[in-house]
Design a protein around this motif. Structure first.
Motif, PDB file in Angstrom:
ATOM      1  N   ILE A   1       0.670  -0.990  -0.038  1.00  0.00           N
ATOM      2  CA  ILE A   1       0.703   0.349  -0.549  1.00  0.00           C
ATOM      3  C   ILE A   1       0.785   1.224  -0.214  1.00  0.00           C
ATOM      4  CG2 ILE A   1      -1.678   1.278   1.572  1.00  0.00           C
ATOM      5  CD1 ILE A   1      -2.775  -1.001   1.936  1.00  0.00           C
ATOM      6  N   PHE A   2       1.975   0.980   0.685  1.00  0.00           N
ATOM      7  CA  PHE A   2       3.052   2.587   1.395  1.00  0.00           C
ATOM      8  C   PHE A   2       3.666   2.736  -0.328  1.00  0.00           C
ATOM      9  CE2 PHE A   2       7.420   4.042   1.338  1.00  0.00           C
ATOM     10  CZ  PHE A   2       7.182   4.842   2.019  1.00  0.00           C
ATOM     11  N   PHE A   3       3.918   1.413  -1.522  1.00  0.00           N
ATOM     12  CA  PHE A   3       3.801   2.043  -2.614  1.00  0.00           C
ATOM     13  C   PHE A   3       4.119   2.185  -3.721  1.00  0.00           C
ATOM     14  CE2 PHE A   3       7.657  -2.076  -1.526  1.00  0.00           C
ATOM     15  CZ  PHE A   3       8.574  -1.324  -1.034  1.00  0.00           C
TER      16      PHE A   3
ATOM     17  N   VAL B   1       1.605 -12.589 -13.013  1.00  0.00           N
ATOM     18  CA  VAL B   1       1.172 -11.137 -12.510  1.00  0.00           C
ATOM     19  C   VAL B   1       2.257 -10.264 -12.873  1.00  0.00           C
ATOM     20  CG1 VAL B   1       0.178  -9.226 -11.397  1.00  0.00           C
ATOM     21  CG2 VAL B   1      -0.553 -11.956 -11.180  1.00  0.00           C
ATOM     22  N   LEU B   2       3.548 -10.599 -12.919  1.00  0.00           N
ATOM     23  CA  LEU B   2       4.578  -8.934 -12.850  1.00  0.00           C
ATOM     24  C   LEU B   2       5.265  -9.624 -14.531  1.00  0.00           C
ATOM     25  CD1 LEU B   2       7.337  -9.504 -10.130  1.00  0.00           C
ATOM     26  CD2 LEU B   2       6.434  -7.905 -10.985  1.00  0.00           C
ATOM     27  N   GLU B   3       4.995 -10.865 -14.640  1.00  0.00           N
ATOM     28  CA  GLU B   3       5.010 -10.989 -16.453  1.00  0.00           C
ATOM     29  C   GLU B   3       4.554 -10.096 -17.935  1.00  0.00           C
ATOM     30  OE1 GLU B   3       5.479 -14.894 -16.887  1.00  0.00           O
ATOM     31  OE2 GLU B   3       6.836 -15.546 -16.262  1.00  0.00           O
ATOM     32  N   LEU B   4       3.134 -10.058 -16.982  1.00  0.00           N
ATOM     33  CA  LEU B   4       2.075  -9.565 -17.518  1.00  0.00           C
ATOM     34  C   LEU B   4       2.586  -7.462 -17.681  1.00  0.00           C
ATOM     35  CD1 LEU B   4      -0.822  -9.300 -18.952  1.00  0.00           C
ATOM     36  CD2 LEU B   4      -1.758  -8.987 -16.864  1.00  0.00           C
ATOM     37  N   GLN B   5       3.067  -7.391 -15.966  1.00  0.00           N
ATOM     38  CA  GLN B   5       3.329  -5.923 -15.956  1.00  0.00           C
ATOM     39  C   GLN B   5       4.312  -5.953 -17.051  1.00  0.00           C
ATOM     40  OE1 GLN B   5       1.701  -4.594 -14.057  1.00  0.00           O
ATOM     41  NE2 GLN B   5       2.165  -2.594 -14.200  1.00  0.00           N
ATOM     42  N   ILE B   6       5.215  -6.677 -17.078  1.00  0.00           N
ATOM     43  CA  ILE B   6       6.416  -6.460 -17.449  1.00  0.00           C
ATOM     44  C   ILE B   6       6.417  -6.085 -18.662  1.00  0.00           C
ATOM     45  CG2 ILE B   6       8.870  -7.135 -18.199  1.00  0.00           C
ATOM     46  CD1 ILE B   6       9.039  -8.324 -15.392  1.00  0.00           C
ATOM     47  N   TYR B   7       6.554  -7.705 -20.011  1.00  0.00           N
ATOM     48  CA  TYR B   7       5.669  -7.485 -21.138  1.00  0.00           C
ATOM     49  C   TYR B   7       5.038  -6.139 -21.634  1.00  0.00           C
ATOM     50  CZ  TYR B   7       8.451 -11.337 -20.418  1.00  0.00           C
ATOM     51  OH  TYR B   7       9.617 -12.468 -20.727  1.00  0.00           O
TER      52      TYR B   7
ATOM     53  N   VAL C   1       4.979  -1.606  -8.353  1.00  0.00           N
ATOM     54  CA  VAL C   1       4.917  -2.841  -7.708  1.00  0.00           C
ATOM     55  C   VAL C   1       4.109  -2.875  -6.715  1.00  0.00           C
ATOM     56  CG1 VAL C   1       6.980  -3.141  -5.864  1.00  0.00           C
ATOM     57  CG2 VAL C   1       7.847  -2.617  -7.977  1.00  0.00           C
ATOM     58  N   GLY C   2       2.868  -2.060  -5.713  1.00  0.00           N
ATOM     59  CA  GLY C   2       2.758  -1.736  -5.128  1.00  0.00           C
ATOM     60  C   GLY C   2       0.999  -2.556  -6.078  1.00  0.00           C
ATOM     61  N   VAL C   3       0.705  -1.898  -6.751  1.00  0.00           N
ATOM     62  CA  VAL C   3       0.304  -2.839  -7.762  1.00  0.00           C
ATOM     63  C   VAL C   3      -0.432  -4.320  -7.348  1.00  0.00           C
ATOM     64  CG1 VAL C   3      -1.341  -3.041  -9.634  1.00  0.00           C
ATOM     65  CG2 VAL C   3      -0.601  -0.555  -8.591  1.00  0.00           C
TER      66      VAL C   3
ATOM     67  N   LEU D   1      -9.132  -6.469  -7.418  1.00  0.00           N
ATOM     68  CA  LEU D   1     -10.265  -4.959  -6.916  1.00  0.00           C
ATOM     69  C   LEU D   1      -9.152  -4.182  -5.573  1.00  0.00           C
ATOM     70  CD1 LEU D   1     -13.010  -3.975  -6.787  1.00  0.00           C
ATOM     71  CD2 LEU D   1     -13.283  -5.666  -5.044  1.00  0.00           C
ATOM     72  N   PHE D   2      -8.523  -4.904  -5.005  1.00  0.00           N
ATOM     73  CA  PHE D   2      -8.651  -3.703  -3.280  1.00  0.00           C
ATOM     74  C   PHE D   2      -6.865  -2.995  -4.070  1.00  0.00           C
ATOM     75  CE2 PHE D   2      -5.150  -3.402  -0.101  1.00  0.00           C
ATOM     76  CZ  PHE D   2      -6.237  -3.247   0.811  1.00  0.00           C
ATOM     77  N   SER D   3      -6.610  -3.780  -4.711  1.00  0.00           N
ATOM     78  CA  SER D   3      -5.312  -3.048  -5.821  1.00  0.00           C
ATOM     79  C   SER D   3      -6.043  -1.488  -6.478  1.00  0.00           C
ATOM     80  CB  SER D   3      -4.343  -3.744  -6.918  1.00  0.00           C
ATOM     81  OG  SER D   3      -3.325  -2.954  -6.727  1.00  0.00           O
ATOM     82  N   ASN D   4      -7.269  -1.199  -7.205  1.00  0.00           N
ATOM     83  CA  ASN D   4      -7.528  -0.472  -7.057  1.00  0.00           C
ATOM     84  C   ASN D   4      -8.363   0.819  -6.206  1.00  0.00           C
ATOM     85  OD1 ASN D   4      -8.553   0.931  -9.824  1.00  0.00           O
ATOM     86  ND2 ASN D   4     -10.944   0.137 -10.084  1.00  0.00           N
ATOM     87  N   VAL D   5      -8.864  -0.251  -5.221  1.00  0.00           N
ATOM     88  CA  VAL D   5      -9.590   0.537  -4.762  1.00  0.00           C
ATOM     89  C   VAL D   5      -8.708   1.827  -3.957  1.00  0.00           C
ATOM     90  CG1 VAL D   5     -10.714   0.546  -2.429  1.00  0.00           C
ATOM     91  CG2 VAL D   5     -11.368  -0.931  -4.167  1.00  0.00           C
ATOM     92  N   ILE D   6      -7.863   0.824  -3.740  1.00  0.00           N
ATOM     93  CA  ILE D   6      -6.476   1.288  -2.624  1.00  0.00           C
ATOM     94  C   ILE D   6      -5.302   2.839  -3.857  1.00  0.00           C
ATOM     95  CG2 ILE D   6      -3.997   1.261  -1.772  1.00  0.00           C
ATOM     96  CD1 ILE D   6      -6.374   0.557   0.360  1.00  0.00           C
ATOM     97  N   SER D   7      -5.799   2.628  -4.998  1.00  0.00           N
ATOM     98  CA  SER D   7      -5.246   3.604  -5.901  1.00  0.00           C
ATOM     99  C   SER D   7      -6.086   5.123  -6.274  1.00  0.00           C
ATOM    100  CB  SER D   7      -4.690   3.070  -7.694  1.00  0.00           C
ATOM    101  OG  SER D   7      -4.311   3.786  -8.633  1.00  0.00           O
ATOM    102  N   THR D   8      -7.465   4.405  -5.843  1.00  0.00           N
ATOM    103  CA  THR D   8      -8.039   5.721  -6.257  1.00  0.00           C
ATOM    104  C   THR D   8      -8.150   6.413  -4.396  1.00  0.00           C
ATOM    105  OG1 THR D   8     -10.003   4.233  -7.347  1.00  0.00           O
ATOM    106  CG2 THR D   8     -11.306   5.953  -6.258  1.00  0.00           C
ATOM    107  N   LEU D   9      -8.055   5.301  -3.117  1.00  0.00           N
ATOM    108  CA  LEU D   9      -8.442   6.539  -2.583  1.00  0.00           C
ATOM    109  C   LEU D   9      -6.462   7.191  -2.974  1.00  0.00           C
ATOM    110  CD1 LEU D   9      -8.435   6.930   0.621  1.00  0.00           C
ATOM    111  CD2 LEU D   9      -6.922   5.432   1.138  1.00  0.00           C
TER     112      LEU D   9
END
Length: 370
Positions: A40-42, A230-236, A288-290, A300-308
């Protein structure tokens, strides 16, 4: 500890081991919360810093939308650090696996990468013509768009609380649309202000669509959601988005103006380079945080924290850039927080219902064994 608790913990350990990340199964509850807190901090710090540096780039004389787009993904090699630090174990032969053809995966990465590049360009246009606080409050509407796209694409139910969240966040954006132009960056015309508003709103909608498409990809195409996948999707996807942005930068001819832009930068050439470098780093810290929250908790939680985080950015902009926080902005921010609260409360209820169903199922299994 009760037999029921033992069964829950054993099942959780098996699920995590089969998913490919053994260390998570060994974490105690407080260690898990520490991991969540770090992610969350990241996400929050990375996103706030990236938005503020993006506004700083424009305020000091930077005007290349393609460069602002490029720095959002060009730092993707940073993601190889957690990728190699936390490798997934190889699944055993007893674990069902689904092989996906390389052309399908390649096409998926290219399409998503191209959409991310387009989305980043829209964000860059929005940040060019809007103040950091207004930009962030409009971006918070991604949660409302996410609810709508999740309903149609991911079959997520549309409850009264979710509907309330969509309406409140939509009204929040509408307030900003009719807000007076006193907080516009200097030199921005009314036409460009409207363009920035529309571009930011469109970017939020496209980002929410991308989240739903990624979730659908995990469910229907990749059929696996380990940390490494998940990381591979983000990287590529970031790699292909960087390629598209680089092509756009050179095809538009804007690369020729970068030298003059650096020399005319308000704080000097070194500050220009550092601004771009740390913007790229900040976006990847956010990534990295996402990714961490997607794996440890949920997308969903990741998107909620991003919105916050986006709802909190106006406060940072108030301190750093002395953005004006008039009554309309304050009301819009409070409405955004209210929409966020009702959305997360609905997901709390859903999670509670799922846990009760899970406990009932285990109870029935215990009764059948007794």
């Amino acid at each position: 500890m009760s037999v029921l608790d033992n069964l829950k913990n054993n099942e959780h350990s098996v699920e995590v081991t089969q998913s490919g990340v053994l260390p998570l199964a060994k974490l105690k509850r407080w260690q898990w919360w520490v991991l969540v807190a770090f992610n969350i901090f990241f996400l929050v710090i990375g996103q706030i810093v990236a938005v503020l540096l993006g506004r700083f780039y424009y305020d000091q004389g930077g005007n290349s939308k393609w460069m602002a787009t490029l720095v959002q993904t060009i730092g993707f090699p940073i993601l190889f650090i957690p990728y190699f630090l936390f490798p997934s174990i190889t699944t055993s032969s007893t674990t069902p696996t689904t092989s996906v053809s390389l052309p399908v995966i390649f096409s998926l990465y290219v399409v998503i990468g191209a959409l991310i590049a387009g989305d980043n360009m829209l964000y860059s246009v929005g940040l060019l013509y809007l103040s950091a606080s207004t930009y962030s409050l409009i971006c918070a509407t991604q949660l409302a768009f996410n609810a709508v796209f999740s309903f149609f694409i991911n079959s997520q139910k549309f409850t009264a609380l979710i509907f309330n969240s969509v309406v409140v966040l939509s009204l929040s954006a509408s307030l900003l649309a009719v807000n007076d132009d006193s907080d516009k960056p200097s030199g921005v015309s009314n036409r460009n202000y409207v363009l920035g508003f529309v571009a930011t709103l469109s970017a939020s909608a496209l980002y929410a669509l991308l989240l739903s498409v990624m979730q659908l990809s995990f469910q229907k195409v990749i059929k696996k959601e380990t940390f490494s996948v998940v990381l591979e999707l983000q990287i590529y996807t970031s790699f292909f988005a960087t390629c598209v942005s680089t092509i756009g930068l050179f095809a538009s001819g804007k690369w020729r103006t970068l030298g003059g832009e650096m020399h005319s930068f308000g704080k000097g050439g070194l500050a220009y380079v550092m601004t771009l470098v740390w913007t790229a780093v900040a976006w990847q810290v956010c990534s990295v945080g996402v990714v961490g929250l997607i794996f440890v908790v949920s997308s969903l939680f990741s998107n909620v924290i991003s919105t916050l985080s986006l709802a909190l950015t106006p406060l940072a902009a108030l301190v750093v850039f002395h953005d004006k926080m008039n009554a309309v902005k304050i009301i819009a921010m409070l409405m955004g927080l209210w929409g966020f609260s009702t959305y997360i409360y609905q997901n709390y209820l859903d999670d509670l219902k799922a846990k009760r169903g899970h406990s009932d199922a285990i109870g029935m299994q215990l009764q059948s064994l007794s």
